[in-house]
Design an enzyme around this catalytic site. Structure first.
Site, PDB file in Angstrom:
ATOM      1  N   MET A 175      41.776  41.704  38.652  1.00 43.40           N
ATOM      2  CA  MET A 175      40.585  42.449  39.013  1.00 43.40           C
ATOM      3  C   MET A 175      39.669  41.564  39.845  1.00 43.40           C
ATOM      4  O   MET A 175      39.715  40.345  39.746  1.00 43.40           O
ATOM      5  CB  MET A 175      39.825  42.926  37.771  1.00 43.40           C
ATOM      6  CG  MET A 175      40.547  44.006  36.982  1.00 43.40           C
ATOM      7  SD  MET A 175      41.972  43.382  36.066  1.00 43.40           S
ATOM      8  CE  MET A 175      41.161  42.515  34.740  1.00 43.40           C
ATOM      9  N   CYS A 176      38.820  42.195  40.644  1.00 42.36           N
ATOM     10  CA  CYS A 176      37.874  41.422  41.439  1.00 42.36           C
ATOM     11  C   CYS A 176      36.771  42.350  41.906  1.00 42.36           C
ATOM     12  O   CYS A 176      36.760  43.547  41.633  1.00 42.36           O
ATOM     13  CB  CYS A 176      38.566  40.740  42.619  1.00 42.36           C
ATOM     14  SG  CYS A 176      38.956  41.827  44.012  1.00 42.36           S
ATOM     15  N   ARG A 177      35.844  41.791  42.610  1.00 39.67           N
ATOM     16  CA  ARG A 177      34.864  42.529  43.401  1.00 39.67           C
ATOM     17  C   ARG A 177      35.107  42.106  44.839  1.00 39.67           C
ATOM     18  O   ARG A 177      35.246  40.908  45.128  1.00 39.67           O
ATOM     19  CB  ARG A 177      33.436  42.178  43.008  1.00 39.67           C
ATOM     20  CG  ARG A 177      33.075  42.372  41.549  1.00 39.67           C
ATOM     21  CD  ARG A 177      32.699  43.814  41.200  1.00 39.67           C
ATOM     22  NE  ARG A 177      33.866  44.631  40.928  1.00 39.67           N
ATOM     23  CZ  ARG A 177      33.817  45.945  40.692  1.00 39.67           C
ATOM     24  NH1 ARG A 177      32.658  46.578  40.738  1.00 39.67           N
ATOM     25  NH2 ARG A 177      34.912  46.609  40.417  1.00 39.67           N
TER      26      ARG A 177
END
EC number: 3.5.1.118
Length: 233
Positions: free
Chosen positions: A1-3
C-alpha cells in the site's frame, strides 16, 4: 500500500507538491487521512520527474519525514510532469530501494497503491524487485500502458481480493486506475493533480469513482469505467 501523487502541467518545484502542502506526502507518510489499509507509510518514498523526455528518480527505503537531504534539494527539482509516492510495505514484502515506487521501463514512471497475489502475475526478469508492486509494474510495462485498463481488469478477475490503484506518467500523460482504494483529482489553473488523497482542503478537489481509468493530457481529463476501458485513447 502507499499514497501516491502525479502532476502534469507547468513546471513546478517537487517540494511544492510533496513537502509544502499541509497534508502533502510528507505528512501522509505518518498521518494519512483517507488511507483504508495501514496506518503509516514509513517503508520508503520515491520521486520521479521528467527531464525533457527522460524519467529521473530519487528513491529511499527510509521514511520521507526524516530525509533532510531530499528536503534541502526538492525546491530545486522542477518539472512539468512529476510522480511521487510514500510506501507502506505489504506484510512479507522486502523493504528496500528496489521495491519502492516509482518503477520505470525507461519511458514511463509507475506507482501501485494496493496489494495483489503474486501467484496471478507472470514471473519475469524485468521486475525491479520481488515485491508484488514491482512484479505488477513489470506486467503492466510488458502489456503496454495503452492496455492498462484491460490489464487491471484481468488481474482483478484473477485475484478478487486485489487492490489495484495505479498511477503512471510518461511526460505528456498521466494515467491512473481506481480499484479498491481512493483517488482524488484537482484541476488547477496551471495543471492537474491526481493523488491518493487531497494534499490540502481546497474545495476544488473531487473524488474519482472506484473501478475507473483516468487519463490526463494537455487537452483535458477523461474518465472511463473500467468495465468499458481499453486503455488510454
Amino acid at each position: 500500500m502507499c499514497r501516491h501523487l502525479g502532476w502534469l502541467g507547468a513546471q513546478v518545484a517537487v517540494s511544492s507538491l510533496v513537502l509544502d502542502p499541509p497534508q502533502g506526502l510528507r505528512v501522509q507518510s505518518y498521518a494519512p487521512r483517507r488511507q483504508k489499509h495501514g496506518l503509516m507509510n514509513a517503508d520508503g518514498w520515491g520521486v520521479g520527474f521528467f527531464d525533457g523526455a527522460i524519467p529521473r528518480r530519487w528513491r529511499s527505503a527510509a521514511p520521507l519525514w526524516g530525509d533532510t537531504s531530499f528536503h534541502s534539494v526538492a525546491p530545486a527539482l522542477r518539472s512539468h510532469c512529476i510522480l511521487a509516492a510514500v510506501r507502506s510495505a505489504t506484510v512479507g514484502m522486502p523493504i528496500e530501494v528496489s521495491a519502492t515506487p516509482p518503477f520505470t521501463d525507461g519511458h514511463w514512471l509507475l506507482a501501485h497503491n494496493g496489494v495483489v497475489d503474486r501467484a496471478v502475475l507472470p514471473a519475469g526478469p524485468a521486475a525491479e524487485s520481488v515485491c508484488d508492486s514491482a512484479i505488477l509494474a513489470a506486467t503492466i510495462f510488458a502489456h503496454g500502458l495503452d492496455a492498462l485498463g484491460d490489464t487491471i481488469v484481468k488481474v482483478g478477475a484473477a485475484d478478487p481480493n486485489a487492490r489495484l490503484n495505479i498511477l503512471a506518467a510518461n511526460g505528456s500523460r498521466l494515467i491512473a486506475t481506481t480499484w479498491g482504494d481512493t483517488l482524488s483529482i484537482l484541476r488547477r489553473a496551471d495543471g492537474v493533480v491526481l493523488a491518493s488523497e487531497p494534499y490540502d482542503d481546497d474545495s476544488g478537489w473531487g473524488d474519482v469513482p472506484d473501478r475507473h481509468l483516468v487519463e490526463v493530457t494537455q487537452k483535458g481529463v477523461t474518465l472511463t469505467a473500467l468495465d468499458r476501458a481499453k486503455g488510454p485513447r
